[in-house]
Design a protein around this motif. Structure first.
Motif, PDB file in Angstrom:
ATOM      1  N   TYR A   1       0.830  -1.216   0.000  1.00 15.85           N
ATOM      2  CA  TYR A   1       0.000   0.000   0.000  1.00 15.85           C
ATOM      3  C   TYR A   1       0.860   1.261   0.000  1.00 15.85           C
ATOM      4  CZ  TYR A   1      -3.761   3.180   1.555  1.00 15.85           C
ATOM      5  OH  TYR A   1      -4.671   4.213   1.669  1.00 15.85           O
ATOM      6  N   GLY A   2       1.996   1.233   0.678  1.00 12.91           N
ATOM      7  CA  GLY A   2       2.855   2.414   0.744  1.00 12.91           C
ATOM      8  C   GLY A   2       3.377   2.861  -0.603  1.00 12.91           C
ATOM      9  N   THR A   3       3.420   1.950  -1.582  1.00 13.10           N
ATOM     10  CA  THR A   3       3.911   2.311  -2.910  1.00 13.10           C
ATOM     11  C   THR A   3       2.882   3.091  -3.724  1.00 13.10           C
ATOM     12  OG1 THR A   3       3.189   0.244  -3.963  1.00 13.10           O
ATOM     13  CG2 THR A   3       5.380   0.261  -2.926  1.00 13.10           C
ATOM     14  N   LEU A   4       1.700   3.301  -3.169  1.00 15.67           N
ATOM     15  CA  LEU A   4       0.711   4.147  -3.848  1.00 15.67           C
ATOM     16  C   LEU A   4       1.065   5.635  -3.762  1.00 15.67           C
ATOM     17  CD1 LEU A   4      -2.693   2.494  -2.825  1.00 15.67           C
ATOM     18  CD2 LEU A   4      -1.642   2.506  -5.104  1.00 15.67           C
ATOM     19  N   ASN A   5       2.107   5.948  -2.986  1.00 10.15           N
ATOM     20  CA  ASN A   5       2.435   7.370  -2.827  1.00 10.15           C
ATOM     21  C   ASN A   5       2.724   8.045  -4.157  1.00 10.15           C
ATOM     22  OD1 ASN A   5       4.865   5.948  -3.170  1.00 10.15           O
ATOM     23  ND2 ASN A   5       6.039   7.328  -1.856  1.00 10.15           N
ATOM     24  N   LEU A   6       3.479   7.381  -5.032  1.00 13.51           N
ATOM     25  CA  LEU A   6       3.863   8.022  -6.289  1.00 13.51           C
ATOM     26  C   LEU A   6       2.697   8.202  -7.249  1.00 13.51           C
ATOM     27  CD1 LEU A   6       6.325   9.341  -7.571  1.00 13.51           C
ATOM     28  CD2 LEU A   6       6.737   8.225  -5.381  1.00 13.51           C
ATOM     29  N   PRO A   7       1.911   7.159  -7.569  1.00 12.94           N
ATOM     30  CA  PRO A   7       0.761   7.422  -8.442  1.00 12.94           C
ATOM     31  C   PRO A   7      -0.225   8.421  -7.835  1.00 12.94           C
ATOM     32  CG  PRO A   7       0.760   5.143  -7.661  1.00 12.94           C
ATOM     33  CD  PRO A   7       2.073   5.718  -7.300  1.00 12.94           C
ATOM     34  N   THR A   8      -0.370   8.417  -6.515  1.00  8.40           N
ATOM     35  CA  THR A   8      -1.286   9.366  -5.884  1.00  8.40           C
ATOM     36  C   THR A   8      -0.849  10.798  -6.140  1.00  8.40           C
ATOM     37  OG1 THR A   8      -1.812   7.774  -4.136  1.00  8.40           O
ATOM     38  CG2 THR A   8      -2.342  10.074  -3.702  1.00  8.40           C
ATOM     39  N   ILE A   9       0.440  11.089  -5.944  1.00  7.03           N
ATOM     40  CA  ILE A   9       0.891  12.460  -6.120  1.00  7.03           C
ATOM     41  C   ILE A   9       1.028  12.824  -7.592  1.00  7.03           C
ATOM     42  CG2 ILE A   9       3.398  12.083  -6.034  1.00  7.03           C
ATOM     43  CD1 ILE A   9       3.487  14.622  -4.215  1.00  7.03           C
ATOM     44  N   GLN A  10       1.333  11.854  -8.459  1.00 10.51           N
ATOM     45  CA  GLN A  10       1.388  12.158  -9.883  1.00 10.51           C
ATOM     46  C   GLN A  10       0.011  12.569 -10.413  1.00 10.51           C
ATOM     47  OE1 GLN A  10       4.019  12.045 -12.323  1.00 10.51           O
ATOM     48  NE2 GLN A  10       5.442  12.008 -10.599  1.00 10.51           N
ATOM     49  N   LEU A  11      -1.045  11.982  -9.864  1.00  9.47           N
ATOM     50  CA  LEU A  11      -2.387  12.399 -10.285  1.00  9.47           C
ATOM     51  C   LEU A  11      -2.757  13.749  -9.675  1.00  9.47           C
ATOM     52  CD1 LEU A  11      -4.676  11.564 -12.110  1.00  9.47           C
ATOM     53  CD2 LEU A  11      -5.722  10.350 -10.190  1.00  9.47           C
ATOM     54  N   ILE A  12      -2.208  14.060  -8.505  1.00 10.90           N
ATOM     55  CA  ILE A  12      -2.351  15.414  -7.970  1.00 10.90           C
ATOM     56  C   ILE A  12      -1.743  16.416  -8.945  1.00 10.90           C
ATOM     57  CG2 ILE A  12      -1.495  16.998  -6.180  1.00 10.90           C
ATOM     58  CD1 ILE A  12      -1.826  14.683  -4.187  1.00 10.90           C
ATOM     59  N   PHE A  13      -0.512  16.138  -9.395  1.00 16.51           N
ATOM     60  CA  PHE A  13       0.128  17.023 -10.365  1.00 16.51           C
ATOM     61  C   PHE A  13      -0.780  17.218 -11.576  1.00 16.51           C
ATOM     62  CE2 PHE A  13       4.648  15.325  -9.153  1.00 16.51           C
ATOM     63  CZ  PHE A  13       4.531  15.900  -7.895  1.00 16.51           C
ATOM     64  N   SER A  14      -1.255  16.110 -12.114  1.00 15.72           N
ATOM     65  CA  SER A  14      -2.061  16.160 -13.335  1.00 15.72           C
ATOM     66  C   SER A  14      -3.294  17.025 -13.154  1.00 15.72           C
ATOM     67  CB  SER A  14      -2.482  14.746 -13.740  1.00 15.72           C
ATOM     68  OG  SER A  14      -1.351  13.922 -13.947  1.00 15.72           O
ATOM     69  N   ASN A  15      -3.917  16.924 -11.994  1.00 19.06           N
ATOM     70  CA  ASN A  15      -5.147  17.678 -11.787  1.00 19.06           C
ATOM     71  C   ASN A  15      -4.901  19.168 -11.616  1.00 19.06           C
ATOM     72  OD1 ASN A  15      -7.863  16.163 -11.659  1.00 19.06           O
ATOM     73  ND2 ASN A  15      -6.399  14.731 -10.762  1.00 19.06           N
ATOM     74  N   PHE A  16      -3.786  19.557 -10.986  1.00 17.83           N
ATOM     75  CA  PHE A  16      -3.617  21.010 -10.969  1.00 17.83           C
ATOM     76  C   PHE A  16      -3.068  21.538 -12.288  1.00 17.83           C
ATOM     77  CE2 PHE A  16       0.230  20.035  -8.195  1.00 17.83           C
ATOM     78  CZ  PHE A  16       1.224  20.635  -8.946  1.00 17.83           C
ATOM     79  N   TYR A  17      -2.449  20.695 -13.108  1.00 18.54           N
ATOM     80  CA  TYR A  17      -2.141  21.133 -14.475  1.00 18.54           C
ATOM     81  C   TYR A  17      -3.447  21.384 -15.242  1.00 18.54           C
ATOM     82  CZ  TYR A  17       2.488  18.956 -13.619  1.00 18.54           C
ATOM     83  OH  TYR A  17       3.714  18.582 -13.114  1.00 18.54           O
ATOM     84  N   LEU A  18      -4.397  20.475 -15.089  1.00 18.32           N
ATOM     85  CA  LEU A  18      -5.681  20.634 -15.774  1.00 18.32           C
ATOM     86  C   LEU A  18      -6.425  21.865 -15.262  1.00 18.32           C
ATOM     87  CD1 LEU A  18      -6.843  16.906 -15.912  1.00 18.32           C
ATOM     88  CD2 LEU A  18      -5.966  18.297 -17.798  1.00 18.32           C
ATOM     89  N   GLY A  19      -6.334  22.124 -13.959  1.00 14.75           N
ATOM     90  CA  GLY A  19      -6.954  23.323 -13.418  1.00 14.75           C
ATOM     91  C   GLY A  19      -6.333  24.586 -13.992  1.00 14.75           C
ATOM     92  N   ILE A  20      -5.007  24.598 -14.122  1.00 18.30           N
ATOM     93  CA  ILE A  20      -4.323  25.743 -14.726  1.00 18.30           C
ATOM     94  C   ILE A  20      -4.818  25.940 -16.162  1.00 18.30           C
ATOM     95  CG2 ILE A  20      -2.086  26.584 -15.550  1.00 18.30           C
ATOM     96  CD1 ILE A  20      -0.864  25.135 -13.046  1.00 18.30           C
ATOM     97  N   ALA A  21      -4.959  24.845 -16.903  1.00 18.19           N
ATOM     98  CA  ALA A  21      -5.469  24.940 -18.269  1.00 18.19           C
ATOM     99  C   ALA A  21      -6.893  25.473 -18.288  1.00 18.19           C
ATOM    100  CB  ALA A  21      -5.400  23.565 -18.940  1.00 18.19           C
ATOM    101  N   GLN A  22      -7.720  25.007 -17.363  1.00 16.14           N
ATOM    102  CA  GLN A  22      -9.087  25.532 -17.260  1.00 16.14           C
ATOM    103  C   GLN A  22      -9.082  27.041 -17.044  1.00 16.14           C
ATOM    104  OE1 GLN A  22     -11.343  23.743 -14.123  1.00 16.14           O
ATOM    105  NE2 GLN A  22     -11.791  21.872 -15.251  1.00 16.14           N
ATOM    106  N   GLY A  23      -8.260  27.487 -16.103  1.00 13.20           N
ATOM    107  CA  GLY A  23      -8.196  28.909 -15.806  1.00 13.20           C
ATOM    108  C   GLY A  23      -7.729  29.722 -16.995  1.00 13.20           C
ATOM    109  N   GLY A  24      -6.733  29.197 -17.729  1.00 13.26           N
ATOM    110  CA  GLY A  24      -6.249  29.897 -18.909  1.00 13.26           C
ATOM    111  C   GLY A  24      -7.305  30.003 -19.983  1.00 13.26           C
TER     112      GLY A  24
END
Length: 413
Positions: free
Chosen positions: A239-262
């Motif tokens: 379960y501890g190895t979920l840290n990386l995919p979890t945070i990579q999807l965090i990155f992806s979502n605020f990239y998408l939010g930035i695109a939305q705002g633009g």
């Protein structure tokens, strides 16, 4: 809302509202916060003041304890909702979207590697006191050095990045026990003499994330607080190895939010200010009727919707794993969700950068004025999308498609 962050703190817009109880209610609350952030995002970005007021806004809105247990006053929501909240907040201010996203992963860190007793203690602490997390964890830096002193561990060293720094109440540390290869995570109070932030975050974008360097000097924790350790031995779970995919999807979502705002900012500018081109042979009275502008915005919006749908699907998949029994996770489940998130990461990077560039063509030469400030979207996306090379995410997906290989857990995969 058409009030600034500081005005919102004075007027307390949610003081007389009930706390949302559904995902839809929390997304509406996040949209309200994003609207406030968007009003003066450019001015705050240029001032680059410590975002104390912005974090206070997140706390007042109840978003800091979105994942916190209901029994301690938290919202008890799922990661599926948290990802969409991150995206919404980033649509108003990319920096604050990153801050709330990092807060969520650091608040969940104790679940990733902690013992049941540590999980209960940390979640009660941060939820009841509405505390905000930062983290001094960067695998490409030299690790902090940890030494034993009786029943205590002592952390020392320097980290180049510590997102959240001065605005955090709690900081996640990670280091290596001297003379071993044992990594140990700990959660400590931010405000202490042994943690010194150097106020040196002066990068192109994401300027309000307080991501500068930090020096750790003789920061102590009891051995009992070493995350995941029982009698000085680490209890390892897949379960501890979920840290990386979890945070990579965090990155992806605020990239998408930035695109939305633009996209939202650019379309508003085109409707109100862009002039039609009078030399094309199919002259229009208004720019909003220009075929090439309609085509350009249509292509960007379609791509953004497609990546958001993929991100939402991946969010549902990893949320089902994050909220399941920790012992139940298999390496195959982890690998499958990691490769799906690698696909999201590369596409979110592409659309965020394309929106940040293409909107200039769709708004016109006058939109390059500094008072318009469209540059904030490209600057924010360009800065964080360099976090780790997106080419490696493309390779991970290619290895899965061609060879059936799933990503092996590392600090970045």
């Amino acid at each position: 809302m058409t009030i600034t962050v500081r005005e919102a703190l004075t007027s307390s817009p949610w003081a007389h509202q009930e706390i949302p109880t559904t995902p839809e209610g929390w997304l509406e609350r996040a949209a309200e916060v994003a609207g406030i952030l968007a009003v003066d995002a450019l001015e705050r970005d240029r001032a680059q003041a410590v975002p104390t007021a912005e974090v206070r806004l997140l706390k007042d809105a109840g978003l800091v304890t979105l994942l916190g247990p209901v029994e301690h006053g938290g919202a008890g929501q799922s990661w599926e909702t948290a990802y969409r909240v991150i995206r919404e907040i980033a649509s108003g201010d990319g920096s604050i979207g990153q801050l709330i996203g990092y807060h969520y992963i650091w608040a969940w860190a104790v679940r990733l590697v902690g013992t049941p007793e540590q999980i209960a203690a940390v979640e009660e602490l941060y939820t009841t006191q509405n505390l905000f997390f930062g983290g001094a964890v960067n695998p490409r830096d030299s690790d902090l050095t940890i030494t034993e002193d009786g029943d205590e561990l002592v952390y020392n060293g320097h980290k180049s990045f510590s997102t959240g720094s001065k605005v955090s109440d709690l900081t996640v540390l990670e280091g290596v026990l001297s003379g071993t290869e044992t990594h140990i995570f700990a959660i400590v109070p931010t405000q202490q003499d042994g943690i010194v932030f150097h106020d040196d975050w002066d990068n192109l974008g994401q300027r309000l994330t307080e991501s500068g360097s930090v020096t750790i000097t003789d920061v102590r924790i009891p051995w009992a607080s070493a995350a995941g350790f029982v009698d000085k031995e680490f209890v390892e779970l897949a379960y501890g190895t979920l840290n990386l995919p979890t945070i990579q999807l965090i990155f992806s979502n605020f990239y998408l939010g930035i695109a939305q705002g633009g996209l939202k900012t650019a379309t508003a500018y085109t409707r109100d200010n862009t002039r039609a081109w009078p030399y094309g042979g199919d002259d229009k009275a208004q720019a909003r009727d220009e075929w090439y502008l309609l085509e350009g915005y249509g292509r960007l919006q379609s791509q953004l919707w497609a990546v958001e749908a993929l991100a939402d699907d991946a969010g549902r998949e990893i949320a089902s794993l994050l909220h399941a029994e920790r012992e139940a996770l298999t390496p195959e489940q982890r690998g499958h969700v990691a490769v799906r998130i690698a696909a999201v990461k590369q596409l979110a990077t592409d659309i965020a950068l394309e929106v940040g560039t293409k909107i200039y063509e769709l708004t016109g030469a006058r939109a390059t004025s500094n008072k318009v400030g469209l540059d904030i979207f490209w600057r924010n996306a360009r800065t964080h999308t360099l976090h780790d090379p997106v080419a490696y995410k493309r390779r991970e997906v290619g290895a899965y498609a061609l060879l059936g290989e799933l990503p092996e857990p590392t600090w970045y995969t």
